[in-house]
Design a protein around this motif. Structure first.
Motif, PDB file in Angstrom:
ATOM      1  N   VAL A  60     110.330   5.013  11.934  1.00  0.00           N
ATOM      2  CA  VAL A  60     110.573   4.259  10.359  1.00  0.00           C
ATOM      3  C   VAL A  60     110.891   2.608  10.737  1.00  0.00           C
ATOM      4  CG1 VAL A  60     111.361   4.762   7.995  1.00  0.00           C
ATOM      5  CG2 VAL A  60     110.762   6.659   9.452  1.00  0.00           C
ATOM      6  N   ALA A  61     110.301   1.903  10.183  1.00  0.00           N
ATOM      7  CA  ALA A  61     110.245   0.133  10.115  1.00  0.00           C
ATOM      8  C   ALA A  61     110.776   0.284   9.050  1.00  0.00           C
ATOM      9  CB  ALA A  61     109.479  -0.308  10.643  1.00  0.00           C
ATOM     10  N   GLY A  69     122.454  -5.953  10.808  1.00  0.00           N
ATOM     11  CA  GLY A  69     123.518  -6.817  12.109  1.00  0.00           C
ATOM     12  C   GLY A  69     123.322  -5.962  13.302  1.00  0.00           C
ATOM     13  N   ARG A  70     121.421  -5.342  13.095  1.00  0.00           N
ATOM     14  CA  ARG A  70     120.939  -5.057  14.238  1.00  0.00           C
ATOM     15  C   ARG A  70     119.097  -4.636  14.510  1.00  0.00           C
ATOM     16  NH1 ARG A  70     123.744   1.301  15.563  1.00  0.00           N
ATOM     17  NH2 ARG A  70     124.690   0.510  15.164  1.00  0.00           N
ATOM     18  N   GLY A  71     118.392  -4.477  14.878  1.00  0.00           N
ATOM     19  CA  GLY A  71     117.532  -4.401  15.338  1.00  0.00           C
ATOM     20  C   GLY A  71     116.833  -3.402  15.194  1.00  0.00           C
ATOM     21  N   GLU A  72     117.269  -1.808  15.736  1.00  0.00           N
ATOM     22  CA  GLU A  72     117.138  -0.952  15.581  1.00  0.00           C
ATOM     23  C   GLU A  72     117.731   0.269  16.059  1.00  0.00           C
ATOM     24  OE1 GLU A  72     114.749   0.339  19.924  1.00  0.00           O
ATOM     25  OE2 GLU A  72     115.019  -1.927  19.948  1.00  0.00           O
ATOM     26  N   GLU A  73     117.586   1.497  15.871  1.00  0.00           N
ATOM     27  CA  GLU A  73     118.565   2.357  15.692  1.00  0.00           C
ATOM     28  C   GLU A  73     118.412   3.415  15.786  1.00  0.00           C
ATOM     29  OE1 GLU A  73     122.162   2.613  13.857  1.00  0.00           O
ATOM     30  OE2 GLU A  73     120.823   2.236  11.542  1.00  0.00           O
ATOM     31  N   LEU A  96     114.532   4.188  13.876  1.00  0.00           N
ATOM     32  CA  LEU A  96     114.896   2.930  12.677  1.00  0.00           C
ATOM     33  C   LEU A  96     114.765   1.874  13.091  1.00  0.00           C
ATOM     34  CD1 LEU A  96     117.330   4.345  11.227  1.00  0.00           C
ATOM     35  CD2 LEU A  96     115.332   4.265   9.946  1.00  0.00           C
ATOM     36  N   LEU A  97     113.942   1.163  13.054  1.00  0.00           N
ATOM     37  CA  LEU A  97     113.756  -0.571  13.338  1.00  0.00           C
ATOM     38  C   LEU A  97     113.801  -1.359  12.190  1.00  0.00           C
ATOM     39  CD1 LEU A  97     110.203  -0.464  14.867  1.00  0.00           C
ATOM     40  CD2 LEU A  97     112.232  -0.371  15.972  1.00  0.00           C
ATOM     41  N   TYR A  98     114.193  -2.183  12.148  1.00  0.00           N
ATOM     42  CA  TYR A  98     114.641  -3.363  11.084  1.00  0.00           C
ATOM     43  C   TYR A  98     114.379  -4.751  11.840  1.00  0.00           C
ATOM     44  CZ  TYR A  98     118.063  -0.127  10.034  1.00  0.00           C
ATOM     45  OH  TYR A  98     118.487   1.145   9.760  1.00  0.00           O
ATOM     46  N   PHE A  99     114.028  -5.182  10.669  1.00  0.00           N
ATOM     47  CA  PHE A  99     113.157  -6.887  10.868  1.00  0.00           C
ATOM     48  C   PHE A  99     113.685  -8.241   9.557  1.00  0.00           C
ATOM     49  CE2 PHE A  99     110.274  -3.750  12.686  1.00  0.00           C
ATOM     50  CZ  PHE A  99     110.545  -4.553  13.984  1.00  0.00           C
TER      51      PHE A  99
END
Lengths: 152, 85
Positions: free
Chosen positions: B76-77, B16-20, B5-8
């Motif tokens: 998945v972003a 609180g995080r960019g990826e996991e 998982l990616l978050y932008f």
């Protein structure tokens, strides 16, 4: 050609390179996006002292290449260039350069307009603004979506 | 199955995080199911994903709708509408 970079670019040098060695090219159209010092949605009341551009490495290049390929499908272009910066930028700094070269101006101008419109809705970049009231994420404008749909 | 998982943008900031890398329950089959699963984790996830109308999703670097399948090994972003240019 696609470039995603932190560094600034030299518009003159980039346009020269685009047409170099191809005497078929009769014209180059270009668009340069700059950091402005106010937010459109805030009605110009909110001063913007800096902008930080975040992007999705990998998908950014993929989407820009798809947009460029679409422009080549629609118009007879000899060359196209998209340079988009990321990182922290200040008012007046260059953000993006779109340039298109063709034997005739109509194709170059239309394709350049198309590329910047599609880039705004399809390339995964996000802007965060520094204002006197703190940092805020820029929201997508309905006009940008309408501009993209106008090219269908 | 597990997905990357990616978050932008503000979703990254709020979560609180960019990826996991996350192990998904078998019931999660598509993007809609994944978003519901993330919300069910509560806390920052529930808060960040409270309004899904401002959430966009890409699977393996292509924009997708909510009914797009999610499979093991997918990237998945999750991010807000884009604002470049």
């Amino acid at each position: 050609m696609i470039r995603v970079q932190r560094e600034d670019f030299d518009i003159g040098a980039e346009l020269d390179r685009l047409a170099a060695g191809n005497p078929r090219i009769g014209g180059i159209a270009s668009f340069v996006g700059l950091v402005r010092d106010f937010n459109l949605e805030a009605g110009g009341d909110d001063r913007v002292s800096a902008l930080t551009l975040e992007h999705y490495p990998g998908m950014t290049e993929k989407k820009l290449a798809e947009i460029e390929a679409e422009a080549h499908r629609r118009w007879p272009l000899d060359a196209a260039l998209i340079i988009h910066r990321y990182g922290r930028l200040e008012p007046g700094d260059r953000i993006v350069l779109v340039a298109t070269a063709s034997p005739h101006r109509e194709a170059a101008l239309a394709a350049c307009h198309f590329l910047i419109d599609w880039l705004k809705t399809d390339a995964p970049f996000w802007k965060s603004e520094e204002t006197p009231r703190g940092e805020r994420w820029v929201e997508q404008r309905a006009q940008d979506d309408a501009a993209r749909k106008g090219w269908r | 199955m597990s997905v990357q998982l990616l978050y932008f943008a503000w979703l990254r900031a709020r979560i609180g995080r960019g990826e996991e890398e996350l192990e998904l329950p078998p019931a999660v089959r598509d993007v809609a199911g994944l978003l519901e699963f993330l919300r069910s984790r509560g806390g920052r996830y529930a808060e960040a994903l409270a309004d899904l109308s401002v959430v966009r999703v890409a699977v393996n670097q292509d924009y997708v709708e909510r009914d797009h399948p999610v499979r093991g090994g997918d990237e998945v972003a999750i991010f807000p509408p884009v604002t470049g240019g």
